[in-house]
Write a protein that holds these residues in place. Structure first.
Motif, short mmCIF file in Angstrom:
data_model
loop_
_atom_site.label_atom_id
_atom_site.label_comp_id
_atom_site.label_asym_id
_atom_site.label_seq_id
_atom_site.Cartn_x
_atom_site.Cartn_y
_atom_site.Cartn_z
N ILE A 156 0.86 -1.18 0.00
CA ILE A 156 0.00 0.00 0.00
C ILE A 156 0.90 1.23 0.00
O ILE A 156 1.72 1.42 0.90
CB ILE A 156 -0.93 0.01 1.22
CG1 ILE A 156 -1.83 -1.22 1.21
CG2 ILE A 156 -1.76 1.29 1.25
CD1 ILE A 156 -2.69 -1.35 2.46
N CYS A 157 0.76 2.06 -1.02
CA CYS A 157 1.62 3.22 -1.19
C CYS A 157 1.14 4.36 -0.29
O CYS A 157 0.05 4.90 -0.50
CB CYS A 157 1.64 3.66 -2.65
SG CYS A 157 2.56 5.18 -2.96
N PHE A 196 -6.28 9.16 -4.37
CA PHE A 196 -5.72 9.04 -3.03
C PHE A 196 -6.82 9.27 -2.00
O PHE A 196 -7.65 10.17 -2.16
CB PHE A 196 -4.59 10.06 -2.83
CG PHE A 196 -3.52 9.97 -3.88
CD1 PHE A 196 -2.53 9.01 -3.80
CD2 PHE A 196 -3.51 10.83 -4.95
CE1 PHE A 196 -1.54 8.91 -4.77
CE2 PHE A 196 -2.53 10.75 -5.93
CZ PHE A 196 -1.54 9.78 -5.84
N VAL A 197 -6.83 8.44 -0.96
CA VAL A 197 -7.85 8.55 0.09
C VAL A 197 -7.17 8.44 1.46
O VAL A 197 -5.98 8.13 1.56
CB VAL A 197 -8.92 7.44 -0.06
CG1 VAL A 197 -9.65 7.56 -1.38
CG2 VAL A 197 -8.28 6.05 0.09
N ASP A 198 -7.96 8.67 2.51
CA ASP A 198 -7.47 8.52 3.87
C ASP A 198 -6.84 7.14 4.06
O ASP A 198 -7.44 6.11 3.74
CB ASP A 198 -8.64 8.72 4.84
CG ASP A 198 -8.21 8.60 6.29
OD1 ASP A 198 -8.14 7.45 6.79
OD2 ASP A 198 -7.94 9.64 6.90
N ALA A 199 -5.62 7.12 4.59
CA ALA A 199 -4.86 5.87 4.67
C ALA A 199 -5.52 4.85 5.58
O ALA A 199 -5.52 3.64 5.28
CB ALA A 199 -3.44 6.16 5.14
N LEU A 229 -2.13 9.92 3.24
CA LEU A 229 -3.09 9.33 2.33
C LEU A 229 -2.57 7.99 1.83
O LEU A 229 -1.42 7.61 2.09
CB LEU A 229 -3.34 10.27 1.15
CG LEU A 229 -3.82 11.68 1.48
CD1 LEU A 229 -3.90 12.53 0.21
CD2 LEU A 229 -5.19 11.63 2.17
N ALA A 230 -3.41 7.27 1.10
CA ALA A 230 -3.01 6.01 0.46
C ALA A 230 -3.41 6.06 -1.00
O ALA A 230 -4.45 6.60 -1.37
CB ALA A 230 -3.67 4.82 1.14
N GLN A 254 -10.19 -1.24 4.38
CA GLN A 254 -10.88 -1.85 3.25
C GLN A 254 -10.07 -2.99 2.66
O GLN A 254 -10.61 -4.06 2.33
CB GLN A 254 -11.17 -0.80 2.18
CG GLN A 254 -12.20 0.25 2.58
CD GLN A 254 -12.32 1.34 1.54
OE1 GLN A 254 -11.49 1.48 0.65
NE2 GLN A 254 -13.39 2.13 1.65
N ILE A 255 -8.77 -2.81 2.52
CA ILE A 255 -7.90 -3.82 1.91
C ILE A 255 -7.79 -5.05 2.79
O ILE A 255 -7.85 -6.20 2.31
CB ILE A 255 -6.51 -3.23 1.63
CG1 ILE A 255 -6.59 -2.16 0.53
CG2 ILE A 255 -5.53 -4.32 1.22
CD1 ILE A 255 -7.05 -2.65 -0.81
#
Length: 378
Positions: free
Chosen positions: A46-47, A80-83, A68-69, A89-90
């Motif tokens: 996950i970046c 990009f969303v909140d990490a 962010l991720a 979710q992942i």
């Protein structure tokens, strides 16, 4: 401080991981702004993405940002969303992920030192470096003559290899966009492309919808062919078109000039079999992908047998060589020819029909071709 900085981030906390760090910064007014990407060296990959802003006159510097991720989505302008939300979710279960990152550092012309901490107590450090503005090519070219090279090129398998000519053998493969010190491709996509489309839209004979991937790529390719900096690098399926661009500016070079022009050769077939292309201008991934764009509004594409590489990398040669070492393949080589052979090269290309008039349809190309004929070097 603007440009692309690369290095490794080392974590000093037990529950966080080391990662490859990419920092892409543009100078905007009185600040350097962009994004830092942290790619973990071990799964899950996950970046982590950190918006970055530092005042120009602050060195050493300190900055604070959200974490962010990268979602890997390809159909949104800012993927990009909140990490913490993305990590949950992942993994399918609630995850405790830092929300704020505090960064301190200092920099000089080619090195930046960074240290960080988060609101969860994670800490780490990194040293990142950028490509020097005057860096010479990493590729060792084969010194040869035009006669020898012409014979070798005539035996080339069509479309297996692509070619690029550069007037100086010392110049590295580098997009004009990166040579100009820009690095944040999300800003380029969000600001430069729409701005230029508004500026030029009325001059386009055929409309181009830059919200569509193909049209946007074709429009950026059009900008490339008319001098606006882009993250594209032009290539040709014809080695003789590449030779024209390598020698175009040398037709009056003195016979005793030992400087060399260069023709790069790239094994396109092997590359696309080895690496999946990323068909996007903006991506946090290391990207060097080849695209054939739509030809509307760009009459130069077909006669130049053109395709372009889109790249997120400033130091392209280093990236290609790292892929060669990893995969045990040879993708890129180069040939260096003395510029003192320029007249002979251009005379042969003229007989082949490779001239400014054929490659640049219009008045400018015709005038350049006729000037070379009517006003030869003495």
């Amino acid at each position: 401080m603007n440009g692309q900085w690369l290095g490794t981030k080392y974590s000093t906390s037990e529950h966080t991981r080391d990662g490859n760090l990419i920092v892409n910064l543009d100078r905007i007014g009185d600040s350097y702004e962009g994004v830092a990407y942290n790619w973990p060296l071990q799964p899950p990959f996950i970046c982590g993405t950190i918006p970055f802003r530092v005042p120009v006159n602050q060195n050493p510097f300190a900055t604070e940002s959200i974490l962010l991720a990268y979602t890997t989505q390809t159909d949104v302008p800012f993927p990009f969303v909140d990490a913490s939300v993305y990590a949950s979710q992942i993994t399918g279960s609630p995850q405790s992920v830092a929300r704020r990152v505090y960064i301190e550092g200092d920099w000089n012309s080619d090195r930046m030192r960074l240290s960080y901490s988060t609101d969860l107590g994670d800490t780490g450090h990194a040293i990142v470096r950028r490509m020097a503005p005057d860096q010479q090519s990493r590729v060792v070219g084969k010194r040869t003559t035009w006669k020898e090279l012409k014979s070798e090129f005539l035996g080339t398998s069509y479309r297996q290899f692509i070619f690029r000519g550069q007037s100086n053998a010392n110049w590295p493969l580098r997009s004009l966009y990166h040579r100009e010190g820009r690095a944040n491709l999300y800003r380029y996509t969000a600001e430069d492309v729409p701005m230029m489309h508004k500026r030029l839209g009325g001059q386009l004979k055929q409309p181009m919808n830059i919200n569509l991937n193909d049209d946007r790529g074709g429009f950026v390719h059009l900008l490339q062919h008319h001098g606006y900096p882009t993250p594209l690098l032009d290539w040709s399926f014809s080695p003789f078109v590449a030779a024209f661009f390598a020698f175009r500016s040398h037709r009056r070079s003195p016979n005793g000039n030992e400087q060399c022009a260069r023709i790069f050769r790239f094994n396109l077939t092997a590359w696309v079999k080895s690496l999946e292309p990323i068909l996007m201008l903006a991506t946090p991934r290391s990207n060097f992908s080849f695209l054939e764009f739509p030809t509307q509004n760009n009459p130069r594409v077909i006669p130049q047998q053109a395709l372009s590489a889109v790249t997120s990398m400033d130091d392209i040669e280093n990236y290609v060589q790292s892929q060669e070492q990893m995969r045990g393949e040879s993708f890129l080589d180069a040939f260096d020819i003395p510029v003192s052979e320029a007249d002979a090269v251009m005379a042969d290309l003229r007989l082949m029909g490779v001239t400014a008039g054929s490659l640049f349809p219009g008045i400018d190309g015709a005038c350049e071709e006729m000037r070379a004929w009517r006003f030869p070097s003495q």
